[in-house]
Write a protein that holds these residues in place. Sequence first.
Motif, mmCIF file in Angstrom:
data_model
loop_
_atom_site.group_PDB
_atom_site.id
_atom_site.type_symbol
_atom_site.label_atom_id
_atom_site.label_comp_id
_atom_site.label_asym_id
_atom_site.label_seq_id
_atom_site.Cartn_x
_atom_site.Cartn_y
_atom_site.Cartn_z
ATOM 1 N N GLU A 18 -11.874 3.484 82.080
ATOM 2 C CA GLU A 18 -11.287 4.381 83.080
ATOM 3 C C GLU A 18 -10.443 3.621 84.106
ATOM 4 N N ASP A 19 -10.664 2.314 84.220
ATOM 5 C CA ASP A 19 -9.954 1.500 85.206
ATOM 6 C C ASP A 19 -8.840 0.654 84.591
ATOM 7 N N PHE A 69 -15.375 -3.542 89.433
ATOM 8 C CA PHE A 69 -16.212 -2.356 89.616
ATOM 9 C C PHE A 69 -15.455 -1.277 90.380
ATOM 10 N N SER A 70 -15.873 -0.041 90.131
ATOM 11 C CA SER A 70 -15.288 1.116 90.804
ATOM 12 C C SER A 70 -16.299 2.249 90.732
ATOM 13 N N SER A 71 -15.955 3.363 91.324
ATOM 14 C CA SER A 71 -16.817 4.531 91.193
ATOM 15 C C SER A 71 -16.873 4.974 89.728
ATOM 16 N N GLN A 74 -19.428 2.714 88.111
ATOM 17 C CA GLN A 74 -20.726 3.077 88.675
ATOM 18 C C GLN A 74 -21.259 4.369 88.041
ATOM 19 N N ALA A 75 -20.375 5.270 87.664
ATOM 20 C CA ALA A 75 -20.776 6.557 87.104
ATOM 21 C C ALA A 75 -21.214 6.468 85.644
ATOM 22 N N ARG A 76 -20.885 5.382 84.964
ATOM 23 C CA ARG A 76 -21.204 5.259 83.536
ATOM 24 C C ARG A 76 -22.606 4.726 83.319
ATOM 25 N N ASP A 77 -23.359 5.411 82.476
ATOM 26 C CA ASP A 77 -24.690 4.926 82.100
ATOM 27 C C ASP A 77 -24.582 3.868 81.015
ATOM 28 N N GLN A 78 -23.613 4.013 80.132
ATOM 29 C CA GLN A 78 -23.430 3.065 79.039
ATOM 30 C C GLN A 78 -21.997 2.552 79.031
#
Length: 155
Positions: A18-19, A69-71, A74-78
């Motif tokens: 996503e980043d 790192f980003s939100s 942080q939101a991803r479990d895997q």
Amino acid sequence: MTISNEAAGHAFISYVREDVDRMQDIVSALKAADIPVWTDKMKLSPGEDWKLTIRKAIQRNALAFLAVFSSSSQARDQSYQHEELLLAVEQFRQHPPGRVWLIPVRLDDCKLPDYDLGAGRTLDSLQRVDLFGEDAKDETIRLGRVLRIFIAGAG
């Protein structure tokens, strides 16, 4: 011929998909500062054993490991980023105390994950680089300067 098997001496960048656009901004800034960069997008060839190649890029050739790192992360479990970070922590523990190698980079005001670095330290114990807000440009330049010192010292 494999693109990813290059000589030692790069900054490995770990990120979540996503980043990718923001990660490309970091890559561009570091390349402009003549810093060799390793990302999966740039270095993996079709048909390559990507897990093995990434492991080698971290364990054998990385002069620095940038954990981005980003939100979104942080939101991803895997995420394979977790595996990369475990490898990075393993490598970090093998370096002498006080040697800068693992550098946390934040793309927004997210919390750093709670990785145990040993000796009572966590990832949050390391000085991070914040690439957001009004100081983002200055922080990118500062990151480039620190990495240039690593590259010069290894050469």
